[in-house]
Design a protein around this motif. Structure first.
Motif, mmCIF file in Angstrom:
data_model
loop_
_atom_site.group_PDB
_atom_site.id
_atom_site.type_symbol
_atom_site.label_atom_id
_atom_site.label_comp_id
_atom_site.label_asym_id
_atom_site.label_seq_id
_atom_site.Cartn_x
_atom_site.Cartn_y
_atom_site.Cartn_z
ATOM 1 N N ASN A 21 -19.834 -31.646 15.151
ATOM 2 C CA ASN A 21 -19.413 -30.707 16.191
ATOM 3 C C ASN A 21 -18.437 -31.381 17.134
ATOM 4 O O ASN A 21 -18.727 -32.464 17.657
ATOM 5 C CB ASN A 21 -20.637 -30.202 16.981
ATOM 6 C CG ASN A 21 -21.517 -29.367 16.077
ATOM 7 O OD1 ASN A 21 -21.152 -28.275 15.675
ATOM 8 N ND2 ASN A 21 -22.650 -29.934 15.692
ATOM 9 N N GLY A 22 -17.277 -30.735 17.313
ATOM 10 C CA GLY A 22 -16.250 -31.289 18.195
ATOM 11 C C GLY A 22 -15.806 -30.248 19.197
ATOM 12 O O GLY A 22 -16.634 -29.523 19.759
ATOM 13 N N ARG A 23 -14.474 -30.119 19.382
ATOM 14 C CA ARG A 23 -13.960 -29.166 20.369
ATOM 15 C C ARG A 23 -12.867 -28.328 19.712
ATOM 16 O O ARG A 23 -11.818 -28.867 19.325
ATOM 17 C CB ARG A 23 -13.376 -29.950 21.560
ATOM 18 C CG ARG A 23 -13.030 -29.114 22.786
ATOM 19 C CD ARG A 23 -12.444 -29.955 23.912
ATOM 20 N NE ARG A 23 -11.149 -30.537 23.583
ATOM 21 C CZ ARG A 23 -10.927 -31.843 23.390
ATOM 22 N NH1 ARG A 23 -11.909 -32.713 23.504
ATOM 23 N NH2 ARG A 23 -9.714 -32.281 23.075
ATOM 24 N N ASP A 32 -9.668 -26.290 19.575
ATOM 25 C CA ASP A 32 -8.544 -26.393 20.523
ATOM 26 C C ASP A 32 -7.266 -25.945 19.826
ATOM 27 O O ASP A 32 -7.248 -25.712 18.606
ATOM 28 C CB ASP A 32 -8.433 -27.865 20.990
ATOM 29 C CG ASP A 32 -7.962 -27.967 22.437
ATOM 30 O OD1 ASP A 32 -7.285 -27.028 22.898
ATOM 31 O OD2 ASP A 32 -8.275 -28.989 23.077
ATOM 32 N N THR A 34 -2.309 -29.531 21.400
ATOM 33 C CA THR A 34 -3.218 -30.654 21.659
ATOM 34 C C THR A 34 -2.672 -31.929 21.009
ATOM 35 O O THR A 34 -2.481 -31.961 19.785
ATOM 36 C CB THR A 34 -4.625 -30.356 21.080
ATOM 37 O OG1 THR A 34 -4.970 -29.020 21.403
ATOM 38 C CG2 THR A 34 -5.662 -31.313 21.632
ATOM 39 N N ARG A 58 -7.985 -35.277 20.483
ATOM 40 C CA ARG A 58 -8.673 -34.217 19.734
ATOM 41 C C ARG A 58 -10.103 -34.633 19.411
ATOM 42 O O ARG A 58 -10.370 -35.819 19.209
ATOM 43 C CB ARG A 58 -7.944 -33.932 18.422
ATOM 44 C CG ARG A 58 -6.548 -33.431 18.626
ATOM 45 C CD ARG A 58 -5.838 -33.210 17.294
ATOM 46 N NE ARG A 58 -4.541 -32.539 17.537
ATOM 47 C CZ ARG A 58 -3.975 -31.697 16.702
ATOM 48 N NH1 ARG A 58 -4.538 -31.424 15.549
ATOM 49 N NH2 ARG A 58 -2.827 -31.138 16.999
ATOM 50 N N GLY A 110 -13.790 -26.785 15.403
ATOM 51 C CA GLY A 110 -14.818 -27.165 16.377
ATOM 52 C C GLY A 110 -16.095 -27.577 15.671
ATOM 53 O O GLY A 110 -16.909 -28.330 16.203
ATOM 54 N N GLN A 111 -16.270 -27.047 14.472
ATOM 55 C CA GLN A 111 -17.474 -27.402 13.715
ATOM 56 C C GLN A 111 -17.126 -27.564 12.235
ATOM 57 O O GLN A 111 -16.325 -26.793 11.695
ATOM 58 C CB GLN A 111 -18.539 -26.310 13.856
ATOM 59 C CG GLN A 111 -19.859 -26.755 13.254
ATOM 60 C CD GLN A 111 -20.887 -25.633 13.239
ATOM 61 O OE1 GLN A 111 -20.672 -24.601 12.605
ATOM 62 N NE2 GLN A 111 -21.972 -25.837 13.942
#
Ligand code: GLV
Ligand code: MN
Ligand code: MN
Length: 413
Positions: free
Chosen positions: A221-223, A225, A230, A235, A279-280
């Motif tokens: 799991n990240g962000r 964007d 970006t 990132r 994001g995932q």
């Protein structure tokens, strides 16, 4: 009483007619467990068995058994495999074992011979694990646990829908358990699914053991964007985490775990668009070995690696263990019976460990269990290109018949 003989033209026409169900235009079949075409294959099974005067029973896990009873017999010798397939798979995996089992029962019935054990040719539910994995055989062997039904290989909605289509109830699955004292043994004919028998010009593989496996669903799991605005250095790209994990794991297994194989068979990015940094990223990981210690060591390695990758890339990670199958050994007595049955037919044999999972795995811990392998050309399987020579399929059915007769003699209770 006539001699017991495989009817090769009946066997071929049964195999070919089953292969039309869920057939794909590249020569394979698509019959995921309890999907419409698997259910059609089960109707075919019932009609095929009844055509030759066999009774069909369906248990509360959906396992379909064609039964041949004898007056003197108490226990049942099970001959089985599965009619479900992996998505877009081949027409031999599982199907060969079920059609051969039906043929063995028909041949023995036609001969008028009476055995000391009853016979059942079984199509087990969900061997391929589109839902749970070996669901039917584990339920029959009494190994299915409520925990297994909490860690599905599909979504809960898909599982509920599949059970509804198959007219099954989740809470009743466990009632399919059979008392091991009523079961004489289990025999399964299968394609090897690897290249060894063909490359070594061996007719029949006598299976010694079946690999164990572990499977995990891993989520990075990240962000999410903007993919344009970006900077590359700012990132938290969950997709990159999943890819880095996959590449690094492959390297570790190749270099350090010589008796293991590991596969990321599925990866999904969310939201999943050209212009959004994922994001995932979730992935399906499975690894296998004949050695339980190696599986445990690799499991520890997987957990460490997932955490290292997440830390390095500024991500969170979660791991969910989906299934645990330990390696099992086949009965030495049944191996001897298979070996003798094949040798008596003039066929060459070799001992072989199975690198694929099978319903036999569910029965090996509780009753005498054995498997017969025939060569797979090129070792290709779980693919429409899966292929075995018909001559080898017939050899396999003949060995299954002779092994059934010999096992019935030695296992009568
Ligand atoms: C079943 O065929 C498996 O080995 O996954
Ligand atoms: Mn199979
Ligand atoms: Mn398979």
């Amino acid at each position: 009483m006539t001699r017991v003989k495989i009817d090769t033209s009946r066997f071929k026409s049964d195999f070919d007619s089953l292969a039309t169900i869920g057939a794909t235009n590249d020569g394979g079949v698509h019959r995921p467990a309890l999907g419409p075409d698997h259910l059609k294959a089960r109707q075919w099974f019932t009609q095929r068995a009844q055509r030759d005067g066999l009774t069909v029973n369906v248990d509360s896990a959906g396992n379909h058994s064609a039964v041949l009873l004898f007056p003197e017999a108490e226990k049942a010798l099970l001959l089985g495999s599965h009619l479900d397939s992996v998505p877009y798979g081949g027409k031999y995996d599982g199907a060969l074992g079920v059609v051969a089992a039906l043929e063995v029962l028909s041949a023995i019935k036609a001969s008028g011979r009476s055995l000391g054990v009853n016979l059942e040719a079984v199509d087990f539910t969900d061997e391929e694990g589109t839902l749970v994995g070996a669901l039917g055989s584990e339920a029959m062997a009494g190994e299915l646990t409520p925990e297994r039904l909490c860690n599905l290989r599909c979504s809960r909605e898909e599982f509920v829908e599949a059970l509804k289509r198959g007219d099954l109830k989740e809470e009743s699955l466990f009632q399919a358990r059979r008392n091991p004292d009523t079961l004489a043994g289990y025999l399964e004919l299968h394609i090897e699914q690897g290249p060894w028998l063909h490359d070594n010009r061996i007719d029949i593989g006598v299976v010694t053991s079946i690999v164990g496996s572990r499977s995990f669903r891993i989520s990075f799991n990240g962000r999410p964007d903007h993919a344009g605005t970006t900077p590359m250095t700012n990132r938290a790209d969950a997709g990159l985490g999943a890819c880095a994990f996959n590449l690094a794991l492959n390297d570790i297994v190749v270099k350090q775990f010589h008796d293991c194989v590991a596969t990321v068979g599925g990866m999904e990015f969310k939201p999943g668009a050209f212009n959004i940094i994922p994001g995932q990223a979730s992935l399906c990981l499975e690894f296998r070995s004949r050695d339980k210690d190696s599986l445990e060591k690799l499991k520890a390695g997987v957990i460490n690696l997932a955490n290292d990758v997440a830390r390095h890339r500024g991500l969170d990670v979660s791991l969910e263990e989906v299934a645990v199958w330990d390696p099992v050994h086949m009965s030495p007595d049944i191996q001897r019976i298979i070996n003798t049955s094949a040798s008596n037919l003039g066929l060459s044999t070799a001992s072989i460990a199975s690198a694929a999972g099978h319903d036999a795995q569910s029965f090996a811990p509780i009753i005498p269990t054995g498997m017969i392998f025939i060569p797979s050309i090129g070792g290709i399987s779980h693919s429409p290109q899966e292929f075995s020579k018909w001559r080898d399929c017939v050899n396999g059915a003949k060995v299954l018949l002779n092994a059934t007769l010999a096992a019935a003699e030695s296992l009568r209770g």
